[in-house]
Write an enzyme that holds these catalytic residues in place. Sequence first.
Site, PDB file in Angstrom:
ATOM      1  N   ARG A  69       1.251 -21.793  59.673  1.00  0.00           N
ATOM      2  CA  ARG A  69       0.217 -21.244  58.769  1.00  0.00           C
ATOM      3  C   ARG A  69      -0.271 -22.315  57.793  1.00  0.00           C
ATOM      4  NH1 ARG A  69       2.495 -16.071  56.201  1.00  0.00           N
ATOM      5  NH2 ARG A  69       0.455 -15.981  55.181  1.00  0.00           N
TER       6      ARG A  69
ATOM      7  N   HIS B 120       0.664 -13.964  45.096  1.00  0.00           N
ATOM      8  CA  HIS B 120       1.707 -14.043  46.135  1.00  0.00           C
ATOM      9  C   HIS B 120       2.075 -15.482  46.453  1.00  0.00           C
ATOM     10  CE1 HIS B 120       0.703  -9.722  47.638  1.00  0.00           C
ATOM     11  NE2 HIS B 120       1.413  -9.736  46.540  1.00  0.00           N
TER      12      HIS B 120
ATOM     13  N   TYR C 103       5.750 -20.525  58.860  1.00  0.00           N
ATOM     14  CA  TYR C 103       4.998 -21.000  57.693  1.00  0.00           C
ATOM     15  C   TYR C 103       4.389 -22.380  57.925  1.00  0.00           C
ATOM     16  CZ  TYR C 103       6.056 -16.929  55.027  1.00  0.00           C
ATOM     17  OH  TYR C 103       6.073 -15.614  54.599  1.00  0.00           O
TER      18      TYR C 103
END
Length: 289
Positions: free
Chosen positions: A76, A127, A73
């Site tokens: 990202r 999300h 993460y």
Amino acid sequence: MPYLEHNPADLARFKAHLSRSRRILALCGAGLSASSGLATFRGAGGLWKTHDAMSLATPQAFTKDPSLVWQFYSARRQAAFSAKPNPAHRALAALSIKNKDFITVTQNVDGLSPRSGHPAGQLFPVHGSLSTVKCTGVFCNYVEFNNFDMALTPALAPSSVPSAPSTDPAAADPDAQPPNIPLDELPKCSKCSSLLRPGVVWFGETLPKDLVKSVNDWINAGPIDLCLVIGTSGRVWPAAGYIQRCEENGAKVAIINMDIWNDPELGGVAHADWLFEGDCATILPEILE
Ligand code: BV8
Ligand code: ZN
């Protein structure tokens, strides 16, 4: 329903319908951000190709290996914060400014739609977001919006974390192995010192109740004219179900996708009124102008 390639006659029919449409819902997926250089879930290249993104996006993976999941993460976050909104994001933002009855439901967590000027009241990131981090402490409700401190901790600094999945396969080192970061070097809650986690919805977790209610209230408010299915494989539920919900409320469906014909499972394709095959960053500005 007619399967229509992207050609002038269809474009004219689509634009005529769009001009008569007020209540429009766009369901967006990773393909919306592909032209901003962010890999899709199915297309993740580089190091992360040895790790299935779907298996890392689970509470179980985080419990088992918080170091690996945080590096996934963190990479990202770095990629998303360095990326820029593309013409598709901007075309949706422009339509929402022009038409208050248009909403975008995005499955993306990259934050590019909010950065494209899309009015927040018409954008539903069901999300979650890479910019949000939240506490794992059972009795702690600490949530932080953080889209500036790329790394969150020194151990997650760009230099020490293999780069994010990218649409440019050469961009990441496919052989790099993520180091094992000790728990005490991972992000911690400033309130209760528990481990922080990415503020995204993992597989097996329910979508944010407030967003689900807002989208449901919008859907139930009356007939829907058009559903735009943009850059999504339509495989993840319950988000994929919004296509059907729109149809049940009378909506025509337009699918904008790079890979329509090779993706038999593409959600909603069986009911599409318009199929526009190609890069949504090229197609959306053209069909929504
Ligand atoms: C839940 C955040 C209760 C994290 C993500 C039925 C009902 C309810 C749940 C389920 C159900 N069936 C199964 C489930 C369980 C599960 C699920 O859907 N599993 C799938 C794999 C079958 N759903 C859940 O767990 C959800 N929770 O419902 O809770 C529950 C729980 C368990 C069991 C029952 C009920 C939570 C799902 C949310 C997971 N979190 N993201 C993170 O990002 O790390 S999902 C994540 O994957 C994305 O957000 C996105 O939603 C999905 C990837 O899909 P896409 O965005 O479509 O990306 P993909 O790569 O697949 O496709 C890209 C498309 O773009 C392609 O078609 C490509 O051709 C196209 N494209 C590429 N480039 C371009 C382009 N198009 C245009 N232009 C381009 N340039
Ligand atoms: Zn806490």
